[in-house]
Enzyme design. Structure first.
Site, mmCIF file in Angstrom:
data_model
loop_
_atom_site.group_PDB
_atom_site.id
_atom_site.type_symbol
_atom_site.label_atom_id
_atom_site.label_comp_id
_atom_site.label_asym_id
_atom_site.label_seq_id
_atom_site.Cartn_x
_atom_site.Cartn_y
_atom_site.Cartn_z
ATOM 1 N N ASP A 90 16.541 10.139 57.787
ATOM 2 C CA ASP A 90 17.503 9.149 58.260
ATOM 3 C C ASP A 90 18.540 9.745 59.205
ATOM 4 O O ASP A 90 19.417 10.491 58.780
ATOM 5 C CB ASP A 90 18.193 8.533 57.038
ATOM 6 C CG ASP A 90 19.142 7.415 57.422
ATOM 7 O OD1 ASP A 90 18.994 6.877 58.530
ATOM 8 O OD2 ASP A 90 20.023 7.102 56.620
ATOM 9 N N ASP A 110 18.684 5.197 65.670
ATOM 10 C CA ASP A 110 18.599 5.461 64.234
ATOM 11 C C ASP A 110 17.160 5.412 63.726
ATOM 12 O O ASP A 110 16.477 4.410 63.901
ATOM 13 C CB ASP A 110 19.443 4.412 63.496
ATOM 14 C CG ASP A 110 19.524 4.674 62.000
ATOM 15 O OD1 ASP A 110 19.137 5.780 61.562
ATOM 16 O OD2 ASP A 110 19.974 3.786 61.259
#
Ligand SMILES: *[C@@H]1O[C@H](CO)[C@@H](O)[C@H](O)[C@H]1NC(C)=O
Ligand SMILES: *[C@@H]1O[C@H](CO)[C@@H](O)[C@H](O)[C@H]1NC(C)=O
Ligand SMILES: *[C@@H]1O[C@H](CO)[C@@H](O)[C@H](O)[C@H]1NC(C)=O
Ligand SMILES: *[C@@H]1O[C@H](CO)[C@@H](O)[C@H](O)[C@H]1NC(C)=O
Length: 457
Positions: free
Chosen positions: A102, A332
């Protein structure tokens, strides 16, 4: 992924001790390479959409309420699908755990168990702290303890007590929480040359408590934690940067290709030596921007958007980060869909509507604003979306499968969602990044991207 905690810009970098199993010296050329796994291909766009939306709305209200003190980070863990995983080997002897990769959060954490007799734990279901000879929580008085958010009310720290572990509580945008002891441990890593290396003192959260949809149950997709790849000092690449170089790269495999190619997360070096030296390989670069309110996110700058070659008349100020730290565009790995701020989203949507040749499916389908029926089409083609990013010839022109997904049988929808401009920001999600080699270079403050360089190995 969403940390409701903002780390100071002046945090020192961890001093890391690095030793090889075999006693040879590290060369600068060596780097770390982790296969990236996509455990559960997107099977239900409906689930994907609802979870994404849910998360983001939570994120934005959090932003609104605590603008000055807290800055949330987008979480990939909450989507429950469209996730990418890394296998981390941690402890002595090493225990293998799957973590969500992440770029939207910093903390590395794993589910921990304090069991002594762990015969009722299946291997890989949690980190068994007592079964590792190298595990130790940071003392609450250790300066490193100030790098993580603490539970409230803040636990008292007793300097004279030997066993006074550093307690952390890390929150994600939708209110999901991981809490436990901020600890250190040895990790076993594989370098690009295939050698095993041991990294001592990886700072990580040993999570004894988890709550919320992002980090529990089916939506966590069987992961045992999160590998934070954010910009902050406690993220995995930041901790390893001293040793291997302050950059990392990944290719997100295209799950629509069968069989899917293996893709890697590399820390330090290039994705693939052969690609970097092969003729004709060219990387485009765009600067990574700084938002003083978020030391975690990787901000990039969109300068214009094109649909089928036509530049949309979007006011450039729509894309900027304002003085409060709102707005801007984040890249992201942990968010699946792409989100664009309202005025730009409306313009993109209108232009797609105007240009799409396939029959529209009327009424909102699974929450998407634009869906087409490809039943009658022999070779369906979609309008082309491109983003011009800041930097010389930094044109990002992903293939249509990165933004048109099959939401129902023979129904393809534009996989972009709107975001309110005064409280949110745009996000380039992992679907949009598929098939690209992306290189996050912190020393040079730039993001490199290329459509070549993923196909190897
Ligand atoms: C561990 O627990 C299992 C059952 O839970 C038991 O059968 C076993 O004897 C225990 N082992 C030790 C070393 O205590
Ligand atoms: C700190 O720990 C020591 C040793 O356990 C104990 O004697 C002392 O009372 C503790 N102090 C406080 C303020 O709790
Ligand atoms: C690079 O190319 C050589 C020879 O073509 C091959 O043996 C090697 O496996 C390749 N390395 C990678 C990382 O693809
Ligand atoms: C798509 O079009 C076909 C005819 O070409 C029709 O039978 C079908 O019902 C349509 N599907 C949707 C979801 O509108």
């Amino acid at each position: 992924m969403a940390s409701l905690f903002s780390l100071s810009l002046h945090i020192f970098l961890f001093l890391l001790t690095f030793t090889h199993l075999c006693n040879s010296k590290t060369t600068n050329k060596e780097y770390l390479k982790f296969p990236l796994l996509h455990k559960d291909p997107i099977s239900s766009p409906a689930q994907l959409l609802s979870s994404d939306t849910h998360r983001l709305s939570a994120l934005f209200s959090a932003l609104h309420d605590h603008r000055a003190v807290k800055f949330p980070v987008i979480s990939g863990a909450s989507t429950g699908s469209g996730q990418y995983f890394v296998d981390l080997r941690i402890g002595s002897p090493p225990q293998s755990l799957f973590l969500v990769a992440d770029t939207g959060s910093d903390l590395v954490w794993v589910k921990c168990s304090a069991c002594r007799n762990c015969s009722n734990h299946s291997p890989g279901s949690a980190f068994l702290a007592r079964h590792s000879s190298t595990f130790s929580p940071h003392h609450c008085y250790d300066p490193k303890c100030s790098l993580v958010p603490h539970p409230r009310p803040a636990p008292r720290c007793n300097l004279t007590r030997l066993h006074s572990p550093c307690r952390y509580e890390y929150s994600y945008a939708d209110g999901s929480i991981t809490s436990g002891f901020f600890s250190k441990e040895t990790t076993s890593l594989k370098t690009s040359s295939g050698r095993e290396a041991k990294l001592r003192n990886l700072a990580f959260g040993c999570g004894f408590g988890t709550s919320g949809p992002s980090v529990t149950g089916a939506s966590f997709n069987g992961a045992q934690g999160v590998m934070g790849l954010g910009k902050g000092s406690i993220s995995f690449p930041s901790q390893l940067g001293r040793q291997f170089g302050n950059k990392f790269s990944y290719c997100l495999l295209d799950y629509t290709i069968s069989p899917p190619p293996t893709s890697y997360l590399t820390i330090g070096g290039f994705q693939n030596d052969n690609v970097s030296i092969s003729k004709g390989f060219k990387m485009s670069y765009t600067p990574l921007l700084t938002n003083p309110l978020s030391t975690t996110f990787y901000y990039i700058s969109i300068t214009s958007v094109y649909v089928s070659g036509a530049k949309l008349p979007v006011n450039p100020s729509v894309w900027s980060i304002d003085e409060l730290g709102n707005g801007g565009t984040v890249i992201d790995s942990g968010t699946t869909l792409t989100f664009l701020v309202e005025p730009a989203y409306r313009q993109v949507l209108a232009e797609f509507r105007r240009r799409v040749k396939l029959p529209l499916v009327e009424g909102p389908t699974l929450g998407f604003d634009l869906c087409v029926n490809i039943s009658g089409a022999f070779r369906p083609s979609f309008p082309k979306l491109s983003f011009r990013l800041a930097g010389k010839s930094a044109m990002f022109s992903p293939p249509s499968r990165n933004y048109f997904i099959e939401a129902a049988d023979r129904v393809f929808c534009l996989a972009i969602q709107p975001v309110k401009p005064d409280s949110g920001f745009s996000v380039i999600g992992n679907l949009m990044q598929q098939g690209y080699l992306l290189e996050f270079d912190k020393d040079r403050s730039r993001l490199g991207f290329s459509r070549r360089g993923c196909a190897s190995s």
